[in-house]
Design a protein around this motif. Structure first.
Motif, PDB file in Angstrom:
ATOM      1  N   SER A  76       0.808  -1.225   0.000  1.00 60.86           N
ATOM      2  CA  SER A  76       0.000   0.000   0.000  1.00 60.86           C
ATOM      3  C   SER A  76       0.840   1.273   0.000  1.00 60.86           C
ATOM      4  O   SER A  76       0.459   2.269  -0.601  1.00 60.86           O
ATOM      5  N   TYR A  77       1.992   1.222   0.677  1.00 58.30           N
ATOM      6  CA  TYR A  77       2.804   2.426   0.833  1.00 58.30           C
ATOM      7  C   TYR A  77       4.196   2.222   0.256  1.00 58.30           C
ATOM      8  O   TYR A  77       4.733   1.118   0.265  1.00 58.30           O
ATOM      9  N   ALA A  78       4.769   3.323  -0.222  1.00 59.74           N
ATOM     10  CA  ALA A  78       6.129   3.291  -0.744  1.00 59.74           C
ATOM     11  C   ALA A  78       7.101   3.071   0.417  1.00 59.74           C
ATOM     12  O   ALA A  78       6.775   3.334   1.577  1.00 59.74           O
ATOM     13  N   ALA A  79       8.284   2.599   0.094  1.00 61.22           N
ATOM     14  CA  ALA A  79       9.311   2.374   1.116  1.00 61.22           C
ATOM     15  C   ALA A  79       9.525   3.658   1.913  1.00 61.22           C
ATOM     16  O   ALA A  79       9.709   4.736   1.343  1.00 61.22           O
ATOM     17  N   GLY A  80       9.466   3.536   3.227  1.00 60.63           N
ATOM     18  CA  GLY A  80       9.659   4.687   4.108  1.00 60.63           C
ATOM     19  C   GLY A  80       8.429   5.572   4.242  1.00 60.63           C
ATOM     20  O   GLY A  80       8.494   6.609   4.896  1.00 60.63           O
ATOM     21  N   GLY A  81       7.304   5.179   3.652  1.00 59.54           N
ATOM     22  CA  GLY A  81       6.108   6.019   3.689  1.00 59.54           C
ATOM     23  C   GLY A  81       4.899   5.362   4.321  1.00 59.54           C
ATOM     24  O   GLY A  81       3.766   5.702   4.001  1.00 59.54           O
ATOM     25  N   ASP A  82       5.140   4.412   5.222  1.00 55.81           N
ATOM     26  CA  ASP A  82       4.043   3.703   5.882  1.00 55.81           C
ATOM     27  C   ASP A  82       3.623   4.449   7.147  1.00 55.81           C
ATOM     28  O   ASP A  82       4.359   4.481   8.129  1.00 55.81           O
ATOM     29  N   ALA A  87       5.822   6.893   9.882  1.00 56.84           N
ATOM     30  CA  ALA A  87       6.359   7.722   8.798  1.00 56.84           C
ATOM     31  C   ALA A  87       5.240   8.579   8.189  1.00 56.84           C
ATOM     32  O   ALA A  87       4.057   8.284   8.346  1.00 56.84           O
ATOM     33  N   ALA A  88       5.641   9.611   7.477  1.00 58.71           N
ATOM     34  CA  ALA A  88       4.674  10.411   6.719  1.00 58.71           C
ATOM     35  C   ALA A  88       4.152   9.539   5.576  1.00 58.71           C
ATOM     36  O   ALA A  88       4.930   8.858   4.896  1.00 58.71           O
ATOM     37  N   GLU A  89       2.853   9.550   5.374  1.00 54.95           N
ATOM     38  CA  GLU A  89       2.226   8.683   4.370  1.00 54.95           C
ATOM     39  C   GLU A  89       2.696   9.010   2.952  1.00 54.95           C
ATOM     40  O   GLU A  89       2.659  10.154   2.522  1.00 54.95           O
ATOM     41  N   VAL A  90       3.156   7.961   2.244  1.00 56.58           N
ATOM     42  CA  VAL A  90       3.478   8.054   0.824  1.00 56.58           C
ATOM     43  C   VAL A  90       2.883   6.817   0.171  1.00 56.58           C
ATOM     44  O   VAL A  90       3.355   5.692   0.378  1.00 56.58           O
TER      45      VAL A  90
END
Length: 192
Positions: A76-82, A87-90
């Protein structure tokens, strides 16, 4: 008499202000969800031939209310964006709504909702089929037409309560997103 005249004038000013505000809001789409939907879209949208108000509303429903990304994007989320790990949502834009999430231990895997390269239809479905899926859980992919199974993981009983306009908005938004191949190793952008 003077008070009555001032009261009447004040009333007319209020009515005029309300009319101008309503007309302006209607001209701008009349729905703040439309603008917010465009702000939330995690991928570039192809708007040619589409209704902008429906696309914006559809994006709002898909990205702010429906949680479609949670099941139909893998991961669902990009690496580092969970956001669940602080982390800040990406959102994973590369795989956005391309399906492939397995619901173990069941045999079910989420479907690719992106438009098919061959016909531009989200998940390959017509609007009528899409509404049937959302309202009744009809599975057009598996089973013969006279014995169509029901989707087991998809929360269609909830989405089926949406208005026709909301379902049309979701469909219109899905038509605007990029086609993405179904599997991570696939190069075909047709949902197969």
């Amino acid at each position: 008499m003077k008070r009555k005249l001032l009261g009447t004038a004040a009333l007319y000013v209020c009515i005029l202000a309300a009319t101008v505000f309503t007309a302006r809001t209607s001209a701008q789409g009349g729905d703040s969800r439309i603008q917010r939907g465009f702000e939330l879209a995690p991928v570039p949208l192809e708007m040619k031939g589409l209704n902008p108000a429906l696309v914006g509303l559809g994006s709002y429903i898909v990205n702010a209310q429906g949680g479609c990304n949670d099941c139909h994007t893998d991961p669902s989320y990009a690496a580092g964006g969970d956001p669940f790990s602080g982390a800040a949502e990406v959102v994973n834009a590369e795989r956005y709504l391309a399906g492939g999430r397995a619901f173990l231990p069941s045999p079910f895997v989420s479907r690719n909702l992106t438009p098919r390269a061959s016909n531009g239809r989200p998940a390959g479905l017509t609007l009528e089929q899409f509404i049937e899926v959302m309202r009744h859980g009809t599975d057009f992919k598996n089973g013969p037409p006279d014995n169509v199974p029901i989707l087991q993981i998809m929360p269609w009983p909830v989405y089926g309560k949406m208005s026709d306009r909301e379902l049309q908005a979701i469909y219109e938004y899905l038509k605007a997103i990029p086609c993405v191949p179904s599997g991570p190793m696939s190069t075909r952008c047709d949902g197969a």
